[in-house]
Design an enzyme around this catalytic site. Structure first.
Site, PDB file in Angstrom:
ATOM      1  N   HIS A   1       0.852  -1.198   0.000  1.00 59.09           N
ATOM      2  CA  HIS A   1       0.000   0.000   0.000  1.00 59.09           C
ATOM      3  C   HIS A   1       0.883   1.241   0.000  1.00 59.09           C
ATOM      4  CE1 HIS A   1      -4.038  -1.709   1.607  1.00 59.09           C
ATOM      5  NE2 HIS A   1      -3.373  -2.648   0.968  1.00 59.09           N
TER       6      HIS A   1
ATOM      7  N   CYS B   1      -6.771   2.309   5.099  1.00 59.36           N
ATOM      8  CA  CYS B   1      -7.444   1.084   5.517  1.00 59.36           C
ATOM      9  C   CYS B   1      -7.019   0.746   6.948  1.00 59.36           C
ATOM     10  CB  CYS B   1      -7.073  -0.061   4.576  1.00 59.36           C
ATOM     11  SG  CYS B   1      -5.348  -0.594   4.741  1.00 59.36           S
TER      12      CYS B   1
ATOM     13  N   GLU C   1       0.800   3.949   1.819  1.00 55.66           N
ATOM     14  CA  GLU C   1       1.217   4.423   3.138  1.00 55.66           C
ATOM     15  C   GLU C   1       2.346   3.575   3.713  1.00 55.66           C
ATOM     16  OE1 GLU C   1      -3.395   4.824   3.170  1.00 55.66           O
ATOM     17  OE2 GLU C   1      -1.883   3.654   2.120  1.00 55.66           O
TER      18      GLU C   1
ATOM     19  N   CYS D   1      -3.087   0.178   7.207  1.00 55.16           N
ATOM     20  CA  CYS D   1      -2.315   1.417   7.116  1.00 55.16           C
ATOM     21  C   CYS D   1      -2.585   2.325   8.316  1.00 55.16           C
ATOM     22  CB  CYS D   1      -2.620   2.126   5.805  1.00 55.16           C
ATOM     23  SG  CYS D   1      -2.029   1.168   4.379  1.00 55.16           S
TER      24      CYS D   1
END
Length: 165
Positions: free
Chosen positions: A53, A83, A55, A86
């Site tokens: 991801h 999410c 992040e 993260c």
């Protein structure tokens, strides 16, 4: 242009990299003392990695630059609400502020479904600012998913044609 808008534009540049790869266009930058020290964009499909991801990538890079897992004086800018994974990483990294482009009502954990960033049960809470360049962030995602639906429909038609041959 405000400081938050300037850095969100940087996060949008990262999201465009994901878009070009056919990934969901999410981008992130981490800023320390006026400098971007971590950048990331979504690469889950490209890397075949659940953890890829935007992040997580940006946190990893910023931690390397800072020489510490604590990012206590940093601000994280992300184009889409984080999410649960993260959000948890943001809390663990002790990032004090997160600036969000647009919210994610289906999977967001900075206020939409849960608010992991502000749970008093954790030893760290995160200040959030939402809606910075919201339309631009949202439009990119909307366009991506519109194009994806067309591609998926075309692929299904081709598969159907191949079966008929």
């Amino acid at each position: 242009m405000t400081e938050h808008e300037r850095y969100m534009k940087e996060a949008l540049k990262e999201a465009k990299k994901a878009y070009k790869l056919g990934e969901v266009p999410i981008g992130c930058v981490i800023v320390y003392e006026g400098k971007v020290i971590g950048r990331g964009y979504n690469r889950r499909n490209t890397d075949k990695n659940t953890l890829a991801h935007a992040e997580i990538t940006a946190i990893r890079k910023a931690s390397r630059i800072m020489g510490d897992w604590r990012l206590e004086e940093c601000t994280l800018y992300v184009t889409l609400e984080p999410c649960q994974m993260c959000s948890g990483a943001i809390v663990q990294a002790r990032i004090p502020k997160v600036v969000i482009g647009c919210m994610n009502p289906k999977a967001g954990c900075a206020g939409s479904i849960l608010n992991i960033l502000n749970m008093p049960e954790f030893n760290h809470q995160v200040e959030t600012e939402k809606g910075v360049l919201e339309q631009e962030c949202s439009d990119m995602l909307t366009q991506f998913f519109k194009e994806l639906r067309v591609r998926n429909k075309e692929q299904k038609l081709k598969e159907q044609e191949n079966k008929e041959e």
